[in-house]
Scaffold this motif. Structure first.
Motif, PDB file in Angstrom:
ATOM      1  N   VAL A  47      -9.864   1.972  -4.298  1.00 56.65           N
ATOM      2  CA  VAL A  47      -8.501   2.504  -4.393  1.00 56.65           C
ATOM      3  C   VAL A  47      -7.870   1.992  -5.687  1.00 56.65           C
ATOM      4  O   VAL A  47      -7.906   0.786  -5.952  1.00 56.65           O
ATOM      5  CB  VAL A  47      -7.660   2.058  -3.178  1.00 56.65           C
ATOM      6  N   LYS A 107       1.040   4.877   0.879  1.00 64.31           N
ATOM      7  CA  LYS A 107       0.263   5.725   1.777  1.00 64.31           C
ATOM      8  C   LYS A 107       0.575   7.201   1.563  1.00 64.31           C
ATOM      9  O   LYS A 107       1.727   7.584   1.378  1.00 64.31           O
ATOM     10  CB  LYS A 107       0.569   5.363   3.241  1.00 64.31           C
ATOM     11  N   LYS A 130      -3.798   7.772   4.237  1.00 67.67           N
ATOM     12  CA  LYS A 130      -4.716   6.939   3.468  1.00 67.67           C
ATOM     13  C   LYS A 130      -3.951   6.134   2.413  1.00 67.67           C
ATOM     14  O   LYS A 130      -2.812   6.486   2.068  1.00 67.67           O
ATOM     15  CB  LYS A 130      -5.766   7.817   2.762  1.00 67.67           C
ATOM     16  N   THR A 158     -14.818   3.862  -1.185  1.00 69.18           N
ATOM     17  CA  THR A 158     -14.271   4.313  -2.471  1.00 69.18           C
ATOM     18  C   THR A 158     -13.173   3.356  -2.918  1.00 69.18           C
ATOM     19  O   THR A 158     -12.241   3.065  -2.141  1.00 69.18           O
ATOM     20  CB  THR A 158     -13.697   5.740  -2.360  1.00 69.18           C
ATOM     21  N   ASN A 196       0.846  -1.194   0.000  1.00 66.28           N
ATOM     22  CA  ASN A 196       0.000   0.000   0.000  1.00 66.28           C
ATOM     23  C   ASN A 196       0.876   1.236   0.000  1.00 66.28           C
ATOM     24  O   ASN A 196       1.725   1.408   0.881  1.00 66.28           O
ATOM     25  CB  ASN A 196      -0.898   0.027   1.240  1.00 66.28           C
ATOM     26  N   ASP A 208     -12.107  -0.248   3.804  1.00 63.08           N
ATOM     27  CA  ASP A 208     -11.286   0.558   4.715  1.00 63.08           C
ATOM     28  C   ASP A 208     -11.087   1.972   4.205  1.00 63.08           C
ATOM     29  O   ASP A 208     -10.634   2.849   4.945  1.00 63.08           O
ATOM     30  CB  ASP A 208      -9.909  -0.116   4.910  1.00 63.08           C
ATOM     31  N   ASN A 209     -11.394   2.177   2.918  1.00 59.02           N
ATOM     32  CA  ASN A 209     -11.260   3.519   2.324  1.00 59.02           C
ATOM     33  C   ASN A 209     -12.625   4.227   2.269  1.00 59.02           C
ATOM     34  O   ASN A 209     -12.834   5.102   1.437  1.00 59.02           O
ATOM     35  CB  ASN A 209     -10.652   3.389   0.917  1.00 59.02           C
ATOM     36  N   THR A 239      -9.902  -3.355   0.949  1.00 57.56           N
ATOM     37  CA  THR A 239      -9.241  -2.052   0.792  1.00 57.56           C
ATOM     38  C   THR A 239     -10.284  -0.973   0.517  1.00 57.56           C
ATOM     39  O   THR A 239     -10.204   0.142   1.048  1.00 57.56           O
ATOM     40  CB  THR A 239      -8.201  -2.113  -0.348  1.00 57.56           C
ATOM     41  N   THR A 240     -11.296  -1.330  -0.293  1.00 50.54           N
ATOM     42  CA  THR A 240     -12.386  -0.387  -0.579  1.00 50.54           C
ATOM     43  C   THR A 240     -13.153  -0.055   0.708  1.00 50.54           C
ATOM     44  O   THR A 240     -13.436   1.106   1.005  1.00 50.54           O
ATOM     45  CB  THR A 240     -13.349  -1.009  -1.614  1.00 50.54           C
ATOM     46  N   GLN A 257      -2.563   1.008  -4.571  1.00 46.17           N
ATOM     47  CA  GLN A 257      -2.172  -0.321  -4.096  1.00 46.17           C
ATOM     48  C   GLN A 257      -1.384  -1.032  -5.191  1.00 46.17           C
ATOM     49  O   GLN A 257      -1.831  -1.071  -6.344  1.00 46.17           O
ATOM     50  CB  GLN A 257      -3.423  -1.123  -3.738  1.00 46.17           C
TER      51      GLN A 257
END
Ligand code: FE2
Length: 327
Positions: free
Chosen positions: A206, A154, A158, A204, A152, A200-201, A197-198, A162
């Protein structure tokens, strides 16, 4: 399936289903992190094929030309590092990568088990290398292959982008003999990675890039599309040989499209192809071969920088060198 895991299932048949489930790991266990900086430069090099009989230092001097010129933030090696190499040669190459004091990572190609060591030994070396090496394989899991993980990038706390690394495996000895394919549990792992990942975002998606060795079957259609419409050949690269890929299509590309995250896929394997084709909205990029081992074309050796920009777009810079430059 990892050999160690297979052995466990063989010798302990009385294990309960719950024990099998214990081979599953949290998606977060597969994820490493790096800081993103604007115009993040990923240098892809591929298909070194170093063996014990080579003048290894000559290849190191040659690859230095590209690495020093490219000034990367991350070096990504997309498989076939070795052919007929011993453990000593393997350690020399890992130490060489690390000597540049730049984060580096590798995934495996079909020839990386054609050596005087096993893929599991090489995996173990990389898992425990430390220093600037970014590599992670969980060896007792139920995800096929030896290099399925993500980095990831960062930015401001955020995940900005990825980078997904996957094992396209080696050879298949089933209904056909030829190149292996991504297994269903790898496709499921990819889908879970994108979904989590989406989530945790904040819902949205990533953007992501993928790195593996053997191109997907869809590269054949991408090739044909670019022959018809040369504007699809993003870098005007060489279409020097017909793609060699798995006979069996396990449906990975459809899942990648449905998830809507991956916008570039970068691989090696076919040594005199170096084109990037935008196919159905996703860049399919053949890497540039890094050494003059096995078959090659003198004018197609070096590496490629994939630059990631603040607006999540990519740009490419191809670097070419010849062995005549090595003093
Ligand atoms: Fe290769």
């Amino acid at each position: 399936m990892n050999k160690r895991f297979f052995l466990l299932l063989t010798v302990l048949p009385s294990l309960s289903l719950a024990s099998c489930v214990s081979s599953r790991h949290a998606i977060s266990d597969y994820v490493l992190e790096m800081d993103y900086a604007n115009d993040f430069r990923i240098l892809q090099i591929t298909d070194l094929h170093l063996g014990d009989k080579d003048d290894i230092q000559r290849h190191f001097d040659f690859m230095d030309l590209t690495i020093n010129e490219a000034n990367p933030d991350l070096i990504a090696v997309t498989g076939d590092l070795f052919t007929y190499a011993s453990k000593g040669t393997a350690r020399r190459l890992l130490d060489y990568f690390d000597s540049h004091s730049v984060p580096w990572t590798v995934i495996f190609g079909n020839h990386d088990e054609q050596c005087y060591f096993s893929i599991d030994w090489l995996t173990d070396q990389l898992n425990n290398y430390g220093s600037h090496c970014l590599f992670k394989d969980i060896q007792d899991d139920d995800v096929h292959g030896n290099c399925n993980f993500a980095i990831n990038l960062k930015k401001d706390g955020k995940v900005f982008e990825q980078l997904i690394f996957m094992d396209s495996n080696r050879y298949y000895f089933g209904s056909y003999f030829g190149y292996d394919y991504f297994k269903q549990n790898q496709i499921d792992w990819y889908a879970s990675l994108i979904d989590e990942t989406t989530r945790d975002n904040g819902g949205t998606v990533v953007p992501s890039l993928m790195f593996y060795h053997i191109p997907l079957p869809e590269v054949n259609e991408a090739w044909a599309a670019a022959e018809k419409d040369p504007s699809l050949n993003v870098n005007g690269g060489s279409q020097g040989e017909n793609p060699c890929n798995p006979e069996f299509n396990s449906g990975f590309f459809q899942v990648i499209k449905e998830k809507g995250s991956t916008k570039g896929m970068y691989f090696g394997h076919d040594h005199v192809n170096n084109y990037i084709v935008n196919y159905q909205g996703i860049d399919f990029g053949y890497g540039i071969k890094a050494t003059d081992r096995v078959y090659y074309q003198d004018s197609l050796l070096g590496g490629r920088v994939i630059s990631l920009h603040d607006d999540n777009t990519m740009s490419y810079q191809d670097y070419y060198h010849t062995y005549a430059e090595v003093k």
